[in-house]
Scaffold this motif. Structure first.
Motif, PDB file in Angstrom:
ATOM      1  N   GLU A  40     -31.288  64.018  29.590  1.00 31.05           N
ATOM      2  CA  GLU A  40     -32.372  64.774  28.939  1.00 31.05           C
ATOM      3  C   GLU A  40     -31.863  65.919  28.051  1.00 31.05           C
ATOM      4  OE1 GLU A  40     -34.851  66.475  31.989  1.00 31.05           O
ATOM      5  OE2 GLU A  40     -35.874  67.804  30.589  1.00 31.05           O
ATOM      6  N   GLN A  41     -30.862  66.639  28.540  1.00 32.82           N
ATOM      7  CA  GLN A  41     -30.361  67.817  27.804  1.00 32.82           C
ATOM      8  C   GLN A  41     -29.458  67.396  26.648  1.00 32.82           C
ATOM      9  OE1 GLN A  41     -31.352  70.903  28.731  1.00 32.82           O
ATOM     10  NE2 GLN A  41     -32.454  70.073  30.496  1.00 32.82           N
ATOM     11  N   PRO A  62     -21.813  75.710  39.772  1.00 33.52           N
ATOM     12  CA  PRO A  62     -20.781  75.679  40.826  1.00 33.52           C
ATOM     13  C   PRO A  62     -19.451  76.191  40.283  1.00 33.52           C
ATOM     14  CG  PRO A  62     -21.260  73.459  40.028  1.00 33.52           C
ATOM     15  CD  PRO A  62     -22.298  74.358  39.432  1.00 33.52           C
ATOM     16  N   CYS A 249     -32.271  62.521  25.745  1.00 31.19           N
ATOM     17  CA  CYS A 249     -33.124  61.366  26.042  1.00 31.19           C
ATOM     18  C   CYS A 249     -33.745  61.547  27.427  1.00 31.19           C
ATOM     19  CB  CYS A 249     -32.259  60.108  25.972  1.00 31.19           C
ATOM     20  SG  CYS A 249     -33.174  58.659  26.405  1.00 31.19           S
ATOM     21  N   PRO A 281     -32.749  64.880  39.934  1.00 28.05           N
ATOM     22  CA  PRO A 281     -33.385  65.389  41.153  1.00 28.05           C
ATOM     23  C   PRO A 281     -34.632  64.558  41.479  1.00 28.05           C
ATOM     24  CG  PRO A 281     -32.781  67.186  39.680  1.00 28.05           C
ATOM     25  CD  PRO A 281     -32.569  65.926  38.915  1.00 28.05           C
ATOM     26  N   ALA A 438     -27.945  64.982  44.401  1.00 26.03           N
ATOM     27  CA  ALA A 438     -28.035  66.129  45.305  1.00 26.03           C
ATOM     28  C   ALA A 438     -29.329  66.179  46.117  1.00 26.03           C
ATOM     29  CB  ALA A 438     -27.886  67.416  44.498  1.00 26.03           C
TER      30      ALA A 438
HETATM   31  P1  FAD Z   1     -27.633  67.535  38.344  1.00 26.92           P
HETATM   32  O1  FAD Z   1     -26.395  68.272  38.052  1.00 26.92           O
HETATM   33  O2  FAD Z   1     -28.908  68.280  38.508  1.00 26.92           O
HETATM   34  O3  FAD Z   1     -27.793  66.425  37.215  1.00 26.92           O
HETATM   35  C1  FAD Z   1     -28.987  65.726  37.019  1.00 26.92           C
HETATM   36  C2  FAD Z   1     -29.144  65.494  35.526  1.00 26.92           C
HETATM   37  O4  FAD Z   1     -30.320  64.708  35.303  1.00 26.92           O
HETATM   38  C3  FAD Z   1     -29.333  66.784  34.727  1.00 26.92           C
HETATM   39  O5  FAD Z   1     -28.342  66.854  33.728  1.00 26.92           O
HETATM   40  C4  FAD Z   1     -30.734  66.658  34.158  1.00 26.92           C
HETATM   41  O6  FAD Z   1     -30.866  67.235  32.863  1.00 26.92           O
HETATM   42  C5  FAD Z   1     -30.914  65.144  34.108  1.00 26.92           C
HETATM   43  N1  FAD Z   1     -32.324  64.715  34.108  1.00 26.92           N
HETATM   44  C6  FAD Z   1     -33.332  65.153  34.892  1.00 26.92           C
HETATM   45  N2  FAD Z   1     -34.481  64.478  34.614  1.00 26.92           N
HETATM   46  C7  FAD Z   1     -34.174  63.583  33.642  1.00 26.92           C
HETATM   47  C8  FAD Z   1     -34.931  62.594  32.938  1.00 26.92           C
HETATM   48  N3  FAD Z   1     -36.231  62.416  33.163  1.00 26.92           N
HETATM   49  N4  FAD Z   1     -34.293  61.839  32.000  1.00 26.92           N
HETATM   50  C9  FAD Z   1     -32.967  62.018  31.732  1.00 26.92           C
HETATM   51  N5  FAD Z   1     -32.215  62.948  32.369  1.00 26.92           N
HETATM   52  C10 FAD Z   1     -32.800  63.719  33.310  1.00 26.92           C
HETATM   53  N6  FAD Z   1     -21.564  72.538  44.804  1.00 26.92           N
HETATM   54  C11 FAD Z   1     -20.244  72.651  45.130  1.00 26.92           C
HETATM   55  O7  FAD Z   1     -19.646  71.663  45.607  1.00 26.92           O
HETATM   56  N7  FAD Z   1     -19.557  73.807  44.943  1.00 26.92           N
HETATM   57  C12 FAD Z   1     -20.159  74.940  44.437  1.00 26.92           C
HETATM   58  O8  FAD Z   1     -19.485  75.968  44.219  1.00 26.92           O
HETATM   59  C13 FAD Z   1     -21.550  74.874  44.135  1.00 26.92           C
HETATM   60  N8  FAD Z   1     -22.188  75.940  43.622  1.00 26.92           N
HETATM   61  C14 FAD Z   1     -23.444  75.796  43.098  1.00 26.92           C
HETATM   62  C15 FAD Z   1     -24.011  76.860  42.394  1.00 26.92           C
HETATM   63  C16 FAD Z   1     -25.263  76.719  41.806  1.00 26.92           C
HETATM   64  C17 FAD Z   1     -25.865  77.872  41.049  1.00 26.92           C
HETATM   65  C18 FAD Z   1     -25.973  75.482  41.932  1.00 26.92           C
HETATM   66  C19 FAD Z   1     -27.332  75.325  41.283  1.00 26.92           C
HETATM   67  C20 FAD Z   1     -25.418  74.424  42.638  1.00 26.92           C
HETATM   68  C21 FAD Z   1     -24.148  74.569  43.218  1.00 26.92           C
HETATM   69  N9  FAD Z   1     -23.536  73.503  43.907  1.00 26.92           N
HETATM   70  C22 FAD Z   1     -22.223  73.613  44.296  1.00 26.92           C
HETATM   71  C23 FAD Z   1     -24.223  72.218  44.068  1.00 26.92           C
HETATM   72  C24 FAD Z   1     -23.792  71.210  42.984  1.00 26.92           C
HETATM   73  O9  FAD Z   1     -23.437  71.877  41.804  1.00 26.92           O
HETATM   74  C25 FAD Z   1     -24.935  70.256  42.645  1.00 26.92           C
HETATM   75  O10 FAD Z   1     -25.539  69.764  43.831  1.00 26.92           O
HETATM   76  C26 FAD Z   1     -24.437  69.063  41.832  1.00 26.92           C
HETATM   77  O11 FAD Z   1     -23.728  69.509  40.687  1.00 26.92           O
HETATM   78  C27 FAD Z   1     -25.633  68.204  41.450  1.00 26.92           C
HETATM   79  O12 FAD Z   1     -25.208  67.116  40.665  1.00 26.92           O
HETATM   80  P2  FAD Z   1     -26.228  65.942  40.295  1.00 26.92           P
HETATM   81  O13 FAD Z   1     -25.581  65.101  39.276  1.00 26.92           O
HETATM   82  O14 FAD Z   1     -26.718  65.280  41.534  1.00 26.92           O
HETATM   83  O15 FAD Z   1     -27.502  66.678  39.680  1.00 26.92           O
END
Ligand code: FAD
Length: 465
Positions: A40-41, A62, A249, A281, A438
């Protein structure tokens, strides 16, 4: 041989590692797949977001990953980034108690005391709090039917004071969550297993923790990359064929048609897929599939909002009179910040000579309004806290506020059963559609990579049957 169309939705670390391992494995197995990753971004990485500026390496999301959970380090090795891995400096961590920083008592493992004298000496607990905690040595084990909250479990074993002053700020930091709602089974099942095996947590921790290291021998448990975690994201981006990634997208709908999936993007593009991995998410998955009557999550608050506030100073302007890596703040303290990392001490490579870098968190479950305040207000509140706790009066040279709305999924009691039910329902009604990330089986970066890899196995198994 026909080419299978596989679409991955979401370009965070889960989606990226799924795309990378799918590309790698399919090539090794000579399976013909065409991978499309939709984000999306306008940038990849999701929560992973490094800013490199004027010699600083600043993590807006993170900052590192646990080495013990092997998949994140393995991903770095697979991408040829071994020489860029950096380990954290170890040091004393502190806890705020009645407005003052106290060292976390030596031997406290995730808040559970394992050494008697530091526990007796600490001012974090009253005498009655200490006596209540020591009851853990005598209390019988209690078998847990189903799931209970992390708070309920620790309060029963160690009493309220140790939970509120030490365990809560240490453990709930990972989820920005409320310990009395977090699921024991989905977040820290090892503690229930420890009670089952050793009865007492204190005795169990003593028996299972690694032998005490001599001074100088201690090794940090976290890793990052010298130019920041976004290095992982960029390296995967380079490994994938250029036509794989579509930024900007946002998928608004997924429909099943003739054993395939049609995905519609908000920008008008459509994609056809034989199999789909959704790594967004959970609330985004819900929106993409309005007709899918999935089991409802148990929690009423699906995720907590937090913001990170990075501050840079000249070292001549600010003294940190503590040898250590930072502090965490229990709910019982009257501050806006929930944690603060002294980044230049924990990760010296992030900060140029003569400068100081700090990162504070604001917002936690049930106390999130601050995240929506303007930058200036957030900064003002953080500075007030730093003045109170560390006597820092000087204005920072620069600052960055990054808001993460509904970013910390809350694994409330019953979470693991809900995920299982969701998997079964989806498997039944939408064969070939998989989810990972996550919201489900762990929030840490290695947990997300593991889930991305598992989704790849599921997709390959699906297209081969
Ligand atoms: P996301 O990174 O949320 O990726 C999901 C993607 O889906 C996003 O890019 C979003 O734009 C996209 N998306 C959403 N809806 C749509 C749609 N309809 N169409 C297309 N794209 C879409 N973990 C650690 O291990 N160590 C740390 O130090 C740590 N610190 C953290 C600090 C913070 C502030 C946060 C918020 C989290 C931290 N975490 C840490 C947790 C970890 O960073 C996240 O759980 C992990 O990065 C999530 O990855 P993900 O790919 O599951 O989700």
């Amino acid at each position: 041989m026909s080419e299978y169309q596989i679409v991955i939705i979401g370009g965070g670390i889960t989606g990226l590692s799924a795309a990378y391992y799918l590309y790698k494995t399919a090539k090794e197995q000579k399976t013909s797949v065409h991978i499309t990753l939709l984000e999306e971004q306008q940038r990849l990485g999701g929560k992973i977001w490094t800013e490199r500026w004027n010699g600083f390496v600043m993590e807006k999301g993170p900052d590192s990953f646990l080495e013990r959970k092997a998949s994140a380090k393995q991903l770095a090795l697979d991408l040829g980034l071994e020489d860029q891995l950096v380990r954290n400096r170890t040091g004393q961590a502190y806890i705020l108690h009645k407005g003052k920083l106290h060292p976390i008592p030596e031997g406290a493992v995730m808040g559970v005391p394992t050494q008697i004298s530091p526990f007796i000496a600490t001012r974090l607990f009253s005498i009655s709090g200490k006596m209540r905690a020591s009851l853990d040595l005598f209390l019988p084990r209690q078998s847990i039917e189903g799931d209970i909250s992390v708070g309920e479990f620790f309060r029963r074993r160690l009493g309220n004071e140790v939970v509120d002053h030490l365990i809560e700020p240490l453990l709930s930091g990972i989820y920005a969550g409320n310990l009395d709602r977090l699921s024991l089974k989905a977040t820290f099942p090892q503690f229930a297993q420890m009670e089952e095996k050793y009865r007492s947590l204190i005795l169990g921790m003593k028996k299972t923790r690694p032998a005490k290291k001599l001074p100088g021998e201690e090794k940090g448990q976290f890793l990052t990359l010298k130019n920041g975690l976004s290095t992982l994201v960029e390296a995967i981006g380079k490994e994938l064929p250029p036509e794989t990634i579509h930024l900007g997208c946002k998928i608004k709908e997924i429909q099943r048609e003739n054993h395939r999936y049609q995905l519609s993007c908000e920008n008008g593009h459509t994609f056809l897929a034989d199999a789909v991995i959704v790594t967004t998410p959970f609330p985004s998955l819900q929106k993409m599939m309005p007709s899918f009557t999935h089991p409802q999550p148990v929690q009423s608050v699906p995720a907590t909002s937090v913001a990170t506030v990075i501050l840079g100073f000249d070292s001549q302007d600010v003294q940190i009179p503590y040898e250590g890596t930072g502090f965490v703040v229990p709910r019982t303290e009257n501050t806006t910040i929930t944690a603060c990392t002294w980044t230049n001490k924990k990760w010296p490579h992030t900060t140029p000579e003569g400068k100081i870098l700090m990162r504070c968190y604001v917002g936690r479950s049930g106390d999130e309004a601050i995240v929506d305040e303007p930058d200036e207000i957030i900064l003002q509140r953080v500075r007030q806290d730093l003045a109170k706790v560390m006597h820092i009066e000087k204005e920072p040279l620069f600052y960055r506020v990054t808001r993460w709305h509904r970013s910390m999924p809350q694994y409330t009691v019953g979470h693991a059963d809900w995920v299982k039910q969701l998997e079964e329902t989806l498997h039944h009604h939408f064969p070939g559609l998989f989810f990972a990330g996550a919201s489900y089986h762990g929030v840490g970066i290695p947990d997300c990579i593991d889930q991305g890899k598992r989704a790849v196995e599921e997709v390959l198994q699906y297209i081969h049957t």
